[in-house]
Write a protein that holds these residues in place. Sequence first.
Motif, PDB file in Angstrom:
ATOM      1  N   HIS A 138      -2.694 -12.882   9.047  1.00 31.63           N
ATOM      2  CA  HIS A 138      -2.807 -11.744   9.954  1.00 31.63           C
ATOM      3  C   HIS A 138      -3.568 -10.592   9.301  1.00 31.63           C
ATOM      4  O   HIS A 138      -4.452  -9.991   9.924  1.00 31.63           O
ATOM      5  CB  HIS A 138      -1.428 -11.267  10.419  1.00 31.63           C
ATOM      6  CG  HIS A 138      -1.530 -10.043  11.282  1.00 31.63           C
ATOM      7  ND1 HIS A 138      -1.978 -10.095  12.578  1.00 31.63           N
ATOM      8  CD2 HIS A 138      -1.309  -8.735  11.007  1.00 31.63           C
ATOM      9  CE1 HIS A 138      -2.006  -8.867  13.082  1.00 31.63           C
ATOM     10  NE2 HIS A 138      -1.602  -8.020  12.140  1.00 31.63           N
ATOM     11  N   GLN A 139      -3.232 -10.276   8.067  1.00 36.86           N
ATOM     12  CA  GLN A 139      -3.918  -9.170   7.388  1.00 36.86           C
ATOM     13  C   GLN A 139      -5.406  -9.482   7.206  1.00 36.86           C
ATOM     14  O   GLN A 139      -6.255  -8.601   7.381  1.00 36.86           O
ATOM     15  CB  GLN A 139      -3.253  -8.860   6.053  1.00 36.86           C
ATOM     16  CG  GLN A 139      -1.913  -8.170   6.193  1.00 36.86           C
ATOM     17  CD  GLN A 139      -2.015  -6.850   6.944  1.00 36.86           C
ATOM     18  OE1 GLN A 139      -3.008  -6.135   6.887  1.00 36.86           O
ATOM     19  NE2 GLN A 139      -0.974  -6.541   7.702  1.00 36.86           N
ATOM     20  N   ALA A 140      -5.726 -10.723   6.882  1.00 38.84           N
ATOM     21  CA  ALA A 140      -7.137 -11.101   6.754  1.00 38.84           C
ATOM     22  C   ALA A 140      -7.844 -10.916   8.096  1.00 38.84           C
ATOM     23  O   ALA A 140      -8.974 -10.400   8.149  1.00 38.84           O
ATOM     24  CB  ALA A 140      -7.258 -12.549   6.284  1.00 38.84           C
ATOM     25  N   GLY A 141      -7.203 -11.301   9.180  1.00 37.51           N
ATOM     26  CA  GLY A 141      -7.791 -11.130  10.508  1.00 37.51           C
ATOM     27  C   GLY A 141      -8.044  -9.676  10.846  1.00 37.51           C
ATOM     28  O   GLY A 141      -9.078  -9.329  11.434  1.00 37.51           O
ATOM     29  N   ARG A 142      -7.103  -8.816  10.468  1.00 36.39           N
ATOM     30  CA  ARG A 142      -7.297  -7.377  10.707  1.00 36.39           C
ATOM     31  C   ARG A 142      -8.505  -6.861   9.939  1.00 36.39           C
ATOM     32  O   ARG A 142      -9.322  -6.111  10.465  1.00 36.39           O
ATOM     33  CB  ARG A 142      -6.052  -6.599  10.254  1.00 36.39           C
ATOM     34  CG  ARG A 142      -5.290  -6.034  11.388  1.00 36.39           C
ATOM     35  CD  ARG A 142      -4.091  -5.190  11.046  1.00 36.39           C
ATOM     36  NE  ARG A 142      -3.900  -4.711   9.710  1.00 36.39           N
ATOM     37  CZ  ARG A 142      -3.667  -3.446   9.393  1.00 36.39           C
ATOM     38  NH1 ARG A 142      -3.619  -2.516  10.318  1.00 36.39           N
ATOM     39  NH2 ARG A 142      -3.452  -3.088   8.157  1.00 36.39           N
ATOM     40  N   HIS A 143      -8.620  -7.247   8.687  1.00 36.47           N
ATOM     41  CA  HIS A 143      -9.757  -6.830   7.871  1.00 36.47           C
ATOM     42  C   HIS A 143     -11.056  -7.387   8.437  1.00 36.47           C
ATOM     43  O   HIS A 143     -12.079  -6.688   8.470  1.00 36.47           O
ATOM     44  CB  HIS A 143      -9.565  -7.258   6.419  1.00 36.47           C
ATOM     45  CG  HIS A 143      -8.574  -6.425   5.678  1.00 36.47           C
ATOM     46  ND1 HIS A 143      -8.922  -5.314   4.959  1.00 36.47           N
ATOM     47  CD2 HIS A 143      -7.221  -6.538   5.568  1.00 36.47           C
ATOM     48  CE1 HIS A 143      -7.838  -4.768   4.422  1.00 36.47           C
ATOM     49  NE2 HIS A 143      -6.793  -5.496   4.777  1.00 36.47           N
ATOM     50  N   LEU A 145      -8.613   0.424   9.356  1.00 33.06           N
ATOM     51  CA  LEU A 145      -7.264  -0.098   9.552  1.00 33.06           C
ATOM     52  C   LEU A 145      -6.337   1.075   9.824  1.00 33.06           C
ATOM     53  O   LEU A 145      -6.520   2.152   9.261  1.00 33.06           O
ATOM     54  CB  LEU A 145      -6.787  -0.841   8.307  1.00 33.06           C
ATOM     55  CG  LEU A 145      -7.641  -2.015   7.832  1.00 33.06           C
ATOM     56  CD1 LEU A 145      -7.064  -2.582   6.547  1.00 33.06           C
ATOM     57  CD2 LEU A 145      -7.747  -3.083   8.897  1.00 33.06           C
ATOM     58  N   VAL A 146      -5.333   0.850  10.658  1.00 31.60           N
ATOM     59  CA  VAL A 146      -4.348   1.884  10.966  1.00 31.60           C
ATOM     60  C   VAL A 146      -2.969   1.295  10.718  1.00 31.60           C
ATOM     61  O   VAL A 146      -2.618   0.262  11.288  1.00 31.60           O
ATOM     62  CB  VAL A 146      -4.470   2.354  12.434  1.00 31.60           C
ATOM     63  CG1 VAL A 146      -3.394   3.371  12.754  1.00 31.60           C
ATOM     64  CG2 VAL A 146      -5.848   2.915  12.707  1.00 31.60           C
ATOM     65  N   GLY A 147      -2.197   1.960   9.884  1.00 30.92           N
ATOM     66  CA  GLY A 147      -0.867   1.458   9.571  1.00 30.92           C
ATOM     67  C   GLY A 147      -0.943   0.200   8.720  1.00 30.92           C
ATOM     68  O   GLY A 147      -1.995  -0.186   8.235  1.00 30.92           O
ATOM     69  N   SER A 148       0.209  -0.428   8.567  1.00 26.02           N
ATOM     70  CA  SER A 148       0.278  -1.564   7.649  1.00 26.02           C
ATOM     71  C   SER A 148       0.328  -2.918   8.336  1.00 26.02           C
ATOM     72  O   SER A 148       0.338  -3.939   7.665  1.00 26.02           O
ATOM     73  CB  SER A 148       1.507  -1.416   6.756  1.00 26.02           C
ATOM     74  OG  SER A 148       2.683  -1.447   7.558  1.00 26.02           O
ATOM     75  N   ARG A 152      -7.852   3.021  19.514  1.00 23.03           N
ATOM     76  CA  ARG A 152      -6.893   2.127  18.870  1.00 23.03           C
ATOM     77  C   ARG A 152      -6.878   0.776  19.561  1.00 23.03           C
ATOM     78  O   ARG A 152      -6.938   0.673  20.784  1.00 23.03           O
ATOM     79  CB  ARG A 152      -5.506   2.758  18.930  1.00 23.03           C
ATOM     80  CG  ARG A 152      -4.452   1.892  18.317  1.00 23.03           C
ATOM     81  CD  ARG A 152      -3.620   2.509  17.241  1.00 23.03           C
ATOM     82  NE  ARG A 152      -4.242   3.525  16.447  1.00 23.03           N
ATOM     83  CZ  ARG A 152      -3.584   4.558  15.932  1.00 23.03           C
ATOM     84  NH1 ARG A 152      -2.298   4.703  16.145  1.00 23.03           N
ATOM     85  NH2 ARG A 152      -4.199   5.443  15.188  1.00 23.03           N
ATOM     86  N   ALA A 153      -6.773  -0.273  18.761  1.00 19.08           N
ATOM     87  CA  ALA A 153      -6.669  -1.638  19.279  1.00 19.08           C
ATOM     88  C   ALA A 153      -5.662  -2.416  18.452  1.00 19.08           C
ATOM     89  O   ALA A 153      -5.561  -2.232  17.241  1.00 19.08           O
ATOM     90  CB  ALA A 153      -8.024  -2.346  19.234  1.00 19.08           C
ATOM     91  N   ALA A 154      -4.922  -3.274  19.125  1.00 19.54           N
ATOM     92  CA  ALA A 154      -4.027  -4.198  18.430  1.00 19.54           C
ATOM     93  C   ALA A 154      -4.828  -5.440  18.062  1.00 19.54           C
ATOM     94  O   ALA A 154      -5.634  -5.926  18.851  1.00 19.54           O
ATOM     95  CB  ALA A 154      -2.855  -4.578  19.329  1.00 19.54           C
ATOM     96  N   VAL A 155      -4.606  -5.929  16.863  1.00 17.25           N
ATOM     97  CA  VAL A 155      -5.277  -7.147  16.408  1.00 17.25           C
ATOM     98  C   VAL A 155      -4.269  -8.290  16.451  1.00 17.25           C
ATOM     99  O   VAL A 155      -3.157  -8.169  15.946  1.00 17.25           O
ATOM    100  CB  VAL A 155      -5.836  -6.984  14.979  1.00 17.25           C
ATOM    101  CG1 VAL A 155      -6.462  -8.282  14.497  1.00 17.25           C
ATOM    102  CG2 VAL A 155      -6.838  -5.844  14.928  1.00 17.25           C
ATOM    103  N   MET A 156      -4.680  -9.373  17.095  1.00 15.79           N
ATOM    104  CA  MET A 156      -3.886 -10.603  17.117  1.00 15.79           C
ATOM    105  C   MET A 156      -4.732 -11.674  16.445  1.00 15.79           C
ATOM    106  O   MET A 156      -5.935 -11.767  16.696  1.00 15.79           O
ATOM    107  CB  MET A 156      -3.544 -11.000  18.558  1.00 15.79           C
ATOM    108  CG  MET A 156      -2.667  -9.984  19.264  1.00 15.79           C
ATOM    109  SD  MET A 156      -2.407 -10.378  21.023  1.00 15.79           S
ATOM    110  CE  MET A 156      -1.466 -11.897  20.904  1.00 15.79           C
TER     111      MET A 156
END
Length: 134
Positions: free
Chosen positions: A8-13, A28-31, A41-45
């Motif tokens: 998930h973190q890799a996908g956000r990056h 990136l916003v938040g952890s 703002r967008a949610a990453v899935m």
Amino acid sequence: MPTHQQTHQAGRHLAAGEALLRGHRAELVGSQTFIDVNGRRAAVMVAGKGAWMIADVDKFTDSSIAAYVLVDVSQARPRFFIAPGDDLRHDVRERHQQFMDRVGVRPRNSESLHTKIEPQDVARWEDDWSVFEQ
């Protein structure tokens, strides 16, 4: 093998990086979940196995997130699908209802609210970063 959290973190990056490479401001916003692209703002899935899992369709469709960046990392090259929040939630609710109409009661767990998004469900939004243009 990476953990679910690492994927998930890799996908956000990757999502933030792709936005930057397309000329947008991104961070990136938040952890956990969010990125900002051009101040929106967008949610990453992230789909590590070809589909995006939603644990609770009611919670998902009741949310008010303006945009989603769905990242598919199941292939050699990541794919990005950028969906307006209202449109994606409507589509998810409609597909889930069609599924429930077809099966009646979930065979393994009648209380489950799980659903998923397949790449073909969001194909119209592939590489469509225009949701972030001002």
